[in-house]
Design a protein around this motif. Structure first.
Motif, mmCIF file in Angstrom:
data_model
loop_
_atom_site.group_PDB
_atom_site.id
_atom_site.type_symbol
_atom_site.label_atom_id
_atom_site.label_comp_id
_atom_site.label_asym_id
_atom_site.label_seq_id
_atom_site.Cartn_x
_atom_site.Cartn_y
_atom_site.Cartn_z
ATOM 1 N N UNK A 76 0.821 -1.212 0.000
ATOM 2 C CA UNK A 76 0.000 0.000 0.000
ATOM 3 C C UNK A 76 0.853 1.259 0.000
ATOM 4 N N UNK A 77 0.246 2.341 -0.509
ATOM 5 C CA UNK A 77 0.979 3.587 -0.730
ATOM 6 C C UNK A 77 1.559 4.205 0.530
ATOM 7 N N UNK A 78 0.792 4.207 1.630
ATOM 8 C CA UNK A 78 1.319 4.903 2.816
ATOM 9 C C UNK A 78 2.521 4.160 3.390
ATOM 10 N N UNK A 96 8.750 -0.376 -6.216
ATOM 11 C CA UNK A 96 7.499 -0.131 -5.507
ATOM 12 C C UNK A 96 6.284 -0.286 -6.412
ATOM 13 N N UNK A 97 5.327 -1.115 -5.960
ATOM 14 C CA UNK A 97 4.101 -1.343 -6.738
ATOM 15 C C UNK A 97 2.997 -0.343 -6.443
ATOM 16 N N UNK A 98 3.135 0.442 -5.417
ATOM 17 C CA UNK A 98 2.055 1.382 -5.084
ATOM 18 C C UNK A 98 2.167 2.620 -5.961
ATOM 19 N N UNK A 99 1.213 3.538 -5.791
ATOM 20 C CA UNK A 99 1.252 4.770 -6.592
ATOM 21 C C UNK A 99 2.075 5.863 -5.907
ATOM 22 N N UNK A 100 2.627 5.553 -4.716
ATOM 23 C CA UNK A 100 3.240 6.602 -3.883
ATOM 24 C C UNK A 100 4.319 7.417 -4.588
ATOM 25 N N UNK A 101 5.181 6.768 -5.353
ATOM 26 C CA UNK A 101 6.359 7.458 -5.899
ATOM 27 C C UNK A 101 6.306 7.643 -7.405
ATOM 28 N N UNK A 102 5.216 7.184 -8.030
ATOM 29 C CA UNK A 102 5.225 7.093 -9.507
ATOM 30 C C UNK A 102 5.463 8.412 -10.220
ATOM 31 N N UNK A 103 4.896 9.500 -9.696
ATOM 32 C CA UNK A 103 5.009 10.766 -10.426
ATOM 33 C C UNK A 103 6.136 11.638 -9.871
ATOM 34 N N UNK A 124 19.010 8.175 -7.961
ATOM 35 C CA UNK A 124 18.632 9.449 -7.344
ATOM 36 C C UNK A 124 17.990 9.248 -5.978
ATOM 37 N N UNK A 125 17.045 8.291 -5.864
ATOM 38 C CA UNK A 125 16.382 8.084 -4.569
ATOM 39 C C UNK A 125 16.464 6.642 -4.085
ATOM 40 N N UNK A 126 17.041 5.772 -4.900
ATOM 41 C CA UNK A 126 17.068 4.356 -4.507
ATOM 42 C C UNK A 126 15.711 3.704 -4.676
ATOM 43 N N UNK A 127 14.832 4.342 -5.481
ATOM 44 C CA UNK A 127 13.475 3.813 -5.670
ATOM 45 C C UNK A 127 13.148 3.770 -7.164
ATOM 46 N N UNK A 128 12.515 2.676 -7.579
ATOM 47 C CA UNK A 128 11.971 2.556 -8.937
ATOM 48 C C UNK A 128 10.487 2.263 -8.765
ATOM 49 N N UNK A 129 9.648 2.949 -9.532
ATOM 50 C CA UNK A 129 8.206 2.710 -9.404
ATOM 51 C C UNK A 129 7.705 1.811 -10.523
ATOM 52 N N UNK A 130 6.810 0.911 -10.135
ATOM 53 C CA UNK A 130 6.096 0.053 -11.070
ATOM 54 C C UNK A 130 4.798 0.790 -11.416
ATOM 55 N N UNK A 131 4.461 0.937 -12.684
ATOM 56 C CA UNK A 131 3.230 1.679 -12.987
ATOM 57 C C UNK A 131 1.974 0.938 -12.548
ATOM 58 N N UNK A 132 0.861 1.637 -12.658
ATOM 59 C CA UNK A 132 -0.455 1.060 -12.421
ATOM 60 C C UNK A 132 -0.682 -0.115 -13.397
ATOM 61 N N UNK A 319 -2.237 -9.057 -11.906
ATOM 62 C CA UNK A 319 -1.366 -9.368 -10.773
ATOM 63 C C UNK A 319 0.023 -9.756 -11.268
ATOM 64 N N UNK A 320 0.068 -10.358 -12.466
ATOM 65 C CA UNK A 320 1.368 -10.777 -13.005
ATOM 66 C C UNK A 320 1.990 -9.609 -13.775
ATOM 67 N N UNK A 321 1.697 -9.448 -15.087
ATOM 68 C CA UNK A 321 2.353 -8.360 -15.833
ATOM 69 C C UNK A 321 1.993 -6.997 -15.246
ATOM 70 N N UNK A 322 0.776 -6.882 -14.695
ATOM 71 C CA UNK A 322 0.358 -5.591 -14.133
ATOM 72 C C UNK A 322 1.010 -5.258 -12.807
ATOM 73 N N UNK A 323 1.745 -6.195 -12.215
ATOM 74 C CA UNK A 323 2.348 -5.920 -10.907
ATOM 75 C C UNK A 323 3.621 -6.757 -10.717
#
Ligand code: NAP
Length: 340
Positions: A76-78, A96-103, A124-132, A319-323
């Protein structure tokens, strides 16, 4: 020389996406040294498996990431907002699979078939976001068409499975369907209305502009991943399907793409499978896509109402390709190209 092994933590290991991440790491033979499963207090002490061996679930807290190389987040995002920075400080790269860092402009938003080179920005932040999930399958299918004919505008309507809301929603559809088929009333707990034998034109909450957050994710994420000049409009709908999202997508391109050209482009596109033989009633369906890692594309037609347009039907397992699969594919590139 022995193959290097990587210590991996899964934050949210007990959830729908977390469970799938475990399976993906196993199936894809990811070189895991130590594995750590993290979740809430509710799950501490619960035993899950990794490659046939028991692994106890531990508490997700700020000290959980010592010695971890890669932290896969799906809690979850929080939780991602709170714990990704601690994981990164401890030396882990977070996916990260949540929307927290995507933008966040300092966080790459990555679909390996579309923008793998963006991964380099993880430093830059040590984080990569997985899209929706709905964005991922759409850009996988549209990338070859965009490269060939420059997509100007996308109009998308989604038909999204309940597993996109996690384990509780999967149970809700099953229970409601059972109740209704037995002539009893169905109680809605996860969604604002009944989902069994129904469609809900609301995914996530509404924004002041009348769109839902899910719809605006598709707009903003597509532009960040593929091309900031593309105009996108979306309507996202929850349907009573357990696994795999479907999408009706209309694109307007800078030059003409015939159906035969689109077939050829999709056939060659990484991560895509063309499923389009309408004479034999063959097209992508969620029941066939469930459990698969590919994005299935069919019902390709020229949009006869505009000069250069196509309609497509795109289906993938959320759940698979989407996450989970997308996150593990990112981890594979990370260890191959970037981590020492
Ligand atoms: P889920 O089945 O409800 O699982 C949620 C997970 O988060 C569980 O492991 C849960 O642990 C953990 N969690 C919840 N609250 C926590 C807390 N306070 N501290 C530590 N762990 C906590 O949900 P999901 O579908 O797997 O989704 C997880 C994340 O992935 C969400 O951010 C979602 O937006 C994202 N995502 C989901 C999909 C999808 O298709 N489902 C696709 C892309 C992205 P407990 O079991 O202990 O409660």
């Amino acid at each position: 020389m022995a193959k290097k092994l990587w210590n991996v933590a899964i934050a949210g290991a007990t959830g729908a996406v977390g469970n799938q991440m475990i399976e993906c790491l196993e199936e894809r033979n990811f070189p895991v040294g130590r594995i750590k499963y993290l979740a809430s207090e509710r799950s501490v002490g619960k035993v899950l498996e990794f490659r046939g061996k028991p692994v106890q679930v531990e508490l997700l807290d700020h000290d959980a990431f010592e010695g971890i190389d890669i932290a896969l987040f799906s809690a979850g995002g929080s939780r991602s907002l709170e714990f990704c920075p601690s994981a990164a400080r401890a030396g882990a790269v977070c996916i990260d699979n949540s929307s927290a860092w995507r933008m966040d402009p300092d966080v790459p938003l990555v679909v390996p078939e579309v923008n793998p080179d963006a991964i380099a920005g993880y430093t830059r932040k040590g984080i990569i976001a997985n899209p929706n999930c709905s964005t991922i399958q759409m850009v996988v299918a549209l990338k070859p068409l965009h490269d060939y004919a420059t997509i100007k505008r996308i109009v998308v309507s989604t038909y999204q499975a309940v597993s996109g809301t996690g384990k509780k929603a999967i149970d809700e559809l099953r229970i409601q369907a059972g109740e209704l088929l037995n002539g009893r009333p169905a109680e809605a707990k996860v969604y604002p209305h009944r989902i069994a034998f129904n469609c809900l034109p609301q995914i996530d909450s509404f924004e002041p502009n009348g769109y839902t957050k899910e719809e605006m994710k598709m707009v903003n994420e597509t532009r960040k991943i593929m091309d900031s000049d593309i105009r996108v409009t979306a309507t996202t709908v929850r349907v009573p399907v357990f696994y795999s999202h479907s999408e009706s997508v209309n694109i307007e391109t800078g030059k003409k793409v015939t159906v035969a050209q689109a077939f050829e482009l999709i056939r060659k596109a990484p991560g895509c499978r063309l499923v389009d033989d309408v004479a034999s009633r063959v097209y992508p369906m969620p029941c066939d896509a469930a459990g698969q890692d590919l994005t299935f594309v069919g019902r390709i037609r020229e949009d006869e109402s505009i000069e250069n347009g196509l309609n497509l039907w795109i289906v993938a397992d959320n759940i698979r390709k989407g996450a989970a699969t997308n996150a593990v594919q990112i981890a594979e590139i990370l260890i191959k190209k970037y981590l020492k």
